[in-house]
Design a protein around this motif. Structure first.
Motif, PDB file in Angstrom:
ATOM      1  N   HIS A 108       0.080  25.903  21.786  1.00 42.24           N
ATOM      2  CA  HIS A 108      -0.320  27.307  21.721  1.00 42.24           C
ATOM      3  C   HIS A 108       0.084  27.913  20.377  1.00 42.24           C
ATOM      4  CE1 HIS A 108      -2.266  28.615  25.368  1.00 42.24           C
ATOM      5  NE2 HIS A 108      -1.384  27.985  26.127  1.00 42.24           N
ATOM      6  N   LYS A 109       1.292  27.614  19.931  1.00 41.94           N
ATOM      7  CA  LYS A 109       1.790  28.226  18.698  1.00 41.94           C
ATOM      8  C   LYS A 109       0.991  27.783  17.480  1.00 41.94           C
ATOM      9  CE  LYS A 109       6.565  28.926  20.248  1.00 41.94           C
ATOM     10  NZ  LYS A 109       8.001  28.580  20.017  1.00 41.94           N
ATOM     11  N   ARG A 110       0.548  26.534  17.449  1.00 40.59           N
ATOM     12  CA  ARG A 110      -0.212  26.077  16.284  1.00 40.59           C
ATOM     13  C   ARG A 110      -1.719  26.300  16.436  1.00 40.59           C
ATOM     14  NH1 ARG A 110       1.501  21.001  18.558  1.00 40.59           N
ATOM     15  NH2 ARG A 110      -0.266  19.834  19.433  1.00 40.59           N
ATOM     16  N   GLY A 111      -2.123  26.948  17.567  1.00 43.96           N
ATOM     17  CA  GLY A 111      -3.518  27.312  17.757  1.00 43.96           C
ATOM     18  C   GLY A 111      -4.413  26.204  18.240  1.00 43.96           C
ATOM     19  N   ASP A 112      -3.856  25.127  18.781  1.00 48.42           N
ATOM     20  CA  ASP A 112      -4.647  24.004  19.288  1.00 48.42           C
ATOM     21  C   ASP A 112      -5.006  24.286  20.753  1.00 48.42           C
ATOM     22  OD1 ASP A 112      -5.853  21.647  19.894  1.00 48.42           O
ATOM     23  OD2 ASP A 112      -4.194  20.348  19.242  1.00 48.42           O
ATOM     24  N   ARG A 113      -6.116  24.979  20.948  1.00 49.75           N
ATOM     25  CA  ARG A 113      -6.468  25.419  22.292  1.00 49.75           C
ATOM     26  C   ARG A 113      -6.912  24.258  23.180  1.00 49.75           C
ATOM     27  NH1 ARG A 113      -9.922  31.026  21.340  1.00 49.75           N
ATOM     28  NH2 ARG A 113      -8.241  32.198  20.261  1.00 49.75           N
TER      29      ARG A 113
END
Length: 239
Positions: A108-113
């Protein structure tokens, strides 16, 4: 764990039954009436036979008397067994569940949905608590007539110990014997498909077919389905 008392209604000890009634009822006339009913006997081929134990079956008073008799079992389980085999407030967290949840948070933090979504699906099939937590125990109990059912969270050795204590109590205090003593030790759930109960909901409307009207149902031949409305029989001719 499940158990079934052998010949429950026919094995009740009359003295134990009357002593249970006398604990709450201080009416000697009523107690004498109950004693006479228990010892009234029965006729078989027009021959009178004495009733040495049990309660008369088929009457409205039999289920009430059986619950009064087995209430001592309920008290033993509620005041002795359940407190002894209840331990811990909550389960400690499962290590594998914590590892996957941490990986989901990092995604979530690195934007890997996409990865976060897959890990979230994986978490839904995992227990959040440790199924083998040695500091957690729970014992649940339900009884219907002479059938008892225990749900125990713990090792099988302790489940066998509970079964042995239950058998001893029934034999020594209530003069009853268990005819079936089954212990089914389920494995800890770690994902996969949970067995579903049979679906007893109302039938659903077939795709593309409306529900037939009441008149159509009356005209429908035996064995025809909802979609077989072309096989209608002619309406009866009014006379």
């Amino acid at each position: 764990m499940e158990g079934d008392v052998s010949d429950c209604f026919g094995s009740f000890d009359h003295q134990i039954m009357l002593s249970r009634l006398a604990e709450k009822i201080q009416d000697n006339r009523f107690l004498r009436l109950m004693r006479n009913m228990l010892k009234a006997g029965y006729l078989e081929d027009w021959v009178w036979n004495a009733t040495l134990s049990g309660v008369p079956q088929g009457g409205v008073v039999s289920p009430v008397m059986s619950n009064i008799y087995l209430h001592r079992l309920d008290e033993f389980v509620a005041t002795v067994l359940i407190p002894e085999y209840t331990r811990g407030r909550i389960r400690k967290q499962d290590t594998e569940y914590a590892r996957v949840r941490a990986a989901r948070d990092r995604a979530h933090k690195r934007g890997d949905r996409v990865t976060a979504r897959e890990l979230r699906k994986q978490l839904r099939g995992m227990p959040s608590g440790d199924p083998r937590d040695p500091g957690f125990r729970r014992l649940h109990y339900v009884r219907y007539a002479d059938d008892t059912l225990f749900g125990f969270t713990g090792p099988k050795a302790e489940a066998e110990e509970i079964k042995q204590r239950l058998t001893t109590f029934l034999r020594d205090d209530l003069k009853l014997e268990l005819v079936r003593e089954d212990v089914d030790h389920a494995r800890p759930y770690r994902g996969g498909e949970i067995p579903r109960l049979r679906d007893h909901r109302a039938p659903q409307r077939p795709q593309g077919h409306p529900w037939p009207s009441q008149c159509q149902r009356r005209r429908q031949p035996a064995g025809a389905g909802v979609g077989d409305q072309n096989q209608e029989s002619p309406l009866p001719v009014a006379r």
